[in-house]
Motif scaffolding. Structure first.
Motif, PDB file in Angstrom:
ATOM      1  N   ALA A 165       0.900  -1.498   0.447  1.00  0.00           N
ATOM      2  CA  ALA A 165       0.143  -0.062   0.173  1.00  0.00           C
ATOM      3  C   ALA A 165       0.555   1.320   0.049  1.00  0.00           C
ATOM      4  CB  ALA A 165      -0.732   0.163   1.005  1.00  0.00           C
ATOM      5  N   GLY A 166       1.861   1.071   0.643  1.00  0.00           N
ATOM      6  CA  GLY A 166       2.873   2.296   0.897  1.00  0.00           C
ATOM      7  C   GLY A 166       3.349   2.585  -0.160  1.00  0.00           C
ATOM      8  N   ALA A 167       4.123   1.888  -1.546  1.00  0.00           N
ATOM      9  CA  ALA A 167       4.417   1.966  -2.594  1.00  0.00           C
ATOM     10  C   ALA A 167       3.482   1.970  -3.432  1.00  0.00           C
ATOM     11  CB  ALA A 167       5.213   0.923  -3.018  1.00  0.00           C
ATOM     12  N   VAL A 168       2.308   1.828  -3.304  1.00  0.00           N
ATOM     13  CA  VAL A 168       0.862   2.172  -4.768  1.00  0.00           C
ATOM     14  C   VAL A 168       1.142   3.621  -4.272  1.00  0.00           C
ATOM     15  CG1 VAL A 168      -1.012   1.880  -5.661  1.00  0.00           C
ATOM     16  CG2 VAL A 168       0.697  -0.078  -5.024  1.00  0.00           C
ATOM     17  N   GLY A 169       0.672   4.200  -3.110  1.00  0.00           N
ATOM     18  CA  GLY A 169       0.372   5.476  -2.608  1.00  0.00           C
ATOM     19  C   GLY A 169       1.353   6.344  -2.865  1.00  0.00           C
ATOM     20  N   ALA A 170       2.546   6.216  -2.309  1.00  0.00           N
ATOM     21  CA  ALA A 170       3.419   6.955  -2.814  1.00  0.00           C
ATOM     22  C   ALA A 170       3.984   7.059  -4.537  1.00  0.00           C
ATOM     23  CB  ALA A 170       4.771   6.596  -2.429  1.00  0.00           C
ATOM     24  N   VAL A 171       3.751   6.218  -5.318  1.00  0.00           N
ATOM     25  CA  VAL A 171       3.629   6.227  -6.487  1.00  0.00           C
ATOM     26  C   VAL A 171       2.629   7.350  -6.907  1.00  0.00           C
ATOM     27  CG1 VAL A 171       3.635   5.981  -8.737  1.00  0.00           C
ATOM     28  CG2 VAL A 171       5.175   4.806  -7.126  1.00  0.00           C
ATOM     29  N   ALA A 172       1.708   6.704  -6.223  1.00  0.00           N
ATOM     30  CA  ALA A 172      -0.310   7.882  -7.159  1.00  0.00           C
ATOM     31  C   ALA A 172       0.079   8.897  -6.502  1.00  0.00           C
ATOM     32  CB  ALA A 172      -1.126   7.544  -6.215  1.00  0.00           C
ATOM     33  N   ALA A 173       0.935   9.530  -5.294  1.00  0.00           N
ATOM     34  CA  ALA A 173       0.787  11.044  -4.820  1.00  0.00           C
ATOM     35  C   ALA A 173       1.880  11.623  -5.231  1.00  0.00           C
ATOM     36  CB  ALA A 173       1.214  10.745  -2.681  1.00  0.00           C
ATOM     37  N   SER A 216       0.735  12.292  -8.980  1.00  0.00           N
ATOM     38  CA  SER A 216      -0.745  13.257  -8.918  1.00  0.00           C
ATOM     39  C   SER A 216      -0.378  14.747  -8.179  1.00  0.00           C
ATOM     40  CB  SER A 216      -1.227  12.839  -7.892  1.00  0.00           C
ATOM     41  OG  SER A 216      -2.820  13.900  -7.493  1.00  0.00           O
ATOM     42  N   TRP A 217       0.688  14.498  -7.968  1.00  0.00           N
ATOM     43  CA  TRP A 217       1.797  16.284  -8.109  1.00  0.00           C
ATOM     44  C   TRP A 217       1.839  17.005  -8.950  1.00  0.00           C
ATOM     45  CZ3 TRP A 217       6.819  17.614  -7.369  1.00  0.00           C
ATOM     46  CH2 TRP A 217       7.302  18.552  -6.594  1.00  0.00           C
ATOM     47  N   ARG A 218       2.422  15.966  -9.893  1.00  0.00           N
ATOM     48  CA  ARG A 218       3.057  16.042 -11.517  1.00  0.00           C
ATOM     49  C   ARG A 218       1.662  16.380 -12.799  1.00  0.00           C
ATOM     50  NH1 ARG A 218       8.267  18.016 -11.721  1.00  0.00           N
ATOM     51  NH2 ARG A 218       9.400  17.904 -10.428  1.00  0.00           N
ATOM     52  N   PHE A 219       0.694  16.169 -12.015  1.00  0.00           N
ATOM     53  CA  PHE A 219      -0.448  15.993 -12.684  1.00  0.00           C
ATOM     54  C   PHE A 219      -0.076  15.325 -13.789  1.00  0.00           C
ATOM     55  CE2 PHE A 219      -0.748  20.513 -11.162  1.00  0.00           C
ATOM     56  CZ  PHE A 219      -2.180  20.351 -10.809  1.00  0.00           C
ATOM     57  N   ASP A 220       0.483  14.165 -13.649  1.00  0.00           N
ATOM     58  CA  ASP A 220       0.649  12.988 -14.596  1.00  0.00           C
ATOM     59  C   ASP A 220      -0.713  12.099 -15.589  1.00  0.00           C
ATOM     60  OD1 ASP A 220       3.475  11.033 -14.904  1.00  0.00           O
ATOM     61  OD2 ASP A 220       1.867   9.771 -15.621  1.00  0.00           O
TER      62      ASP A 220
END
Lengths: 120, 232
Positions: free
Chosen positions: B141-149, B152-156
């Motif tokens: 969950a940490g890995a997936v959440g960190a990638v998502a955050a 998302s911050w980069r508007f990817d």
């Protein structure tokens, strides 16, 4: 306090509209081709003034990307040609389908809210 | 109004939108905002107060944002996100049953060692398995959440596809990392010397990062193909 309540109400109405903004835009464009800001005005004229604040353009972009609307340029008064959106055949089909979905949803919500209101 | 248009252009440039597309969008927006101004409506009432988010959302929804690879960023985010879960699992493996922990808790079994009586905490096997599983879930969950955050911050624009792909690929990447670490460690006779343990960690992290990067690479390539296939 009143200002805060008004802000919350406005935000809530905006959230409610967000889910049906695409069908509203298709309906507005089906009446007559329009440019972005003109759609905001047409929706506001029908009481949907909570729309706007940046939500229309991304939805128009998605509709265009999905081939539900296409665009053409038309001369504006004194300015450069303006970009107008019009419905495609696919867009017309989507408008019919989504309108039906909305009516079904509205009927369900009305039934629930109506029952609750009557009991009180 | 000029400031708003300039901010939009800057955002589109940063997102990798083609110059001619960005110029066209800027011209359309400028024309609309001019009509709004004539009606006495401020730009914020039309596009919202957060100009960057507006510009990014519009370009992303139009499908004109060419996704960047961001392999290093994605892999690093996944590694950092997994650290708490991995740390928890390592604590369960090495810390929970250690003599130091037994002494801290002041309870457990007592056995006779060369140095005298030493305390260790007795943990049932089933509980150890549950704790390991918890560690794995935290890491996942940490890995997936960190990638998502991070994305998302980069508007990817390939964010949701990357997350869906990672959700499936992470268990495979983790299995590959564990397998490679065991294989490497076996060549060192499963030594517990500090240099070997550090090398084990590096091998595991590198394999995991490679798995994440390959998943991202595959996702972005498919997203770019989709953009190319779509009519302009």
């Amino acid at each position: 306090m009143l200002r805060m309540t008004a802000l919350i109400d406005s935000h809530r109405q905006s959230q409610l509209l967000r889910g049906v903004l695409d069908v509203c835009l298709l309906a507005v464009i089906a009446e007559e081709p329009a440019y972005g800001y003109e759609m905001t005005k047409r929706l506001a004229a029908r009481g949907l003034s909570a729309v706007g604040e940046g939500s229309i353009y991304p939805v128009l972009g998605r509709l265009e990307r999905d081939g539900l609307v296409d665009t053409f340029r038309q001369a504006s008064n004194g300015g450069p040609p303006r970009k107008y959106y019009r419905l495609t055949r696919r867009g017309s089909g989507a408008l019919d389908k989504w309108s039906e979905e909305w009516r079904a949803t509205r009927a369900g919500v009305d039934a629930v809210i109506g029952e609750t209101t009557t009991r009180r | 109004m000029a400031i708003v248009i300039e901010e939009c252009k800057r955002t589109w440039r940063r997102l990798g939108v083609a110059r001619e597309v960005a110029d066209e969008m800027a011209a359309d927006l400028e024309s609309d905002l001019a009509v709004a101004a004539a009606d006495g409506v401020a730009p914020a009432a039309v596009i919202g107060a957060d100009v960057r988010s507006f510009a990014a959302a519009w370009a992303t929804e139009r499908g004109v944002v060419r996704p960047r690879l961001r392999l290093g960023m994605t892999a690093a985010a996944a590694l950092v996100g997994a650290i708490p879960g991995v740390g928890f699992a390592l604590f369960v493996a090495y810390g929970l049953s250690s003599e130091a922990m037994g002494e801290i808790l002041g309870a457990g079994e007592y056995r006779v060692g060369n140095a005298g009586y030493q305390a260790t905490l007795s943990v049932p096997e089933w509980l150890l398995l549950v704790l390991y599983a918890l560690g794995a879930v935290f890491a996942y969950a940490g890995a997936v959440g960190a990638v998502a955050a991070t994305l998302s911050w980069r508007f990817d624009p390939a964010l949701s596809r990357t997350i869906r792909s990672l959700a499936l690929a992470l268990p495979v990447a983790t299995a590959a990392a564990v397998g490679a670490t065991i294989a490497f460690s076996s060549t060192q006779g499963f030594s517990t010397e500090l240099a070997v343990v550090v090398a084990d960690v590096v091998v595991a992290a590198a394999m995991f990062a490679c798995g994440v990067a390959l998943t991202r690479l595959h996702t972005v390539r498919r997203e770019r193909e989709r953009l190319t296939l779509r009519p302009a």
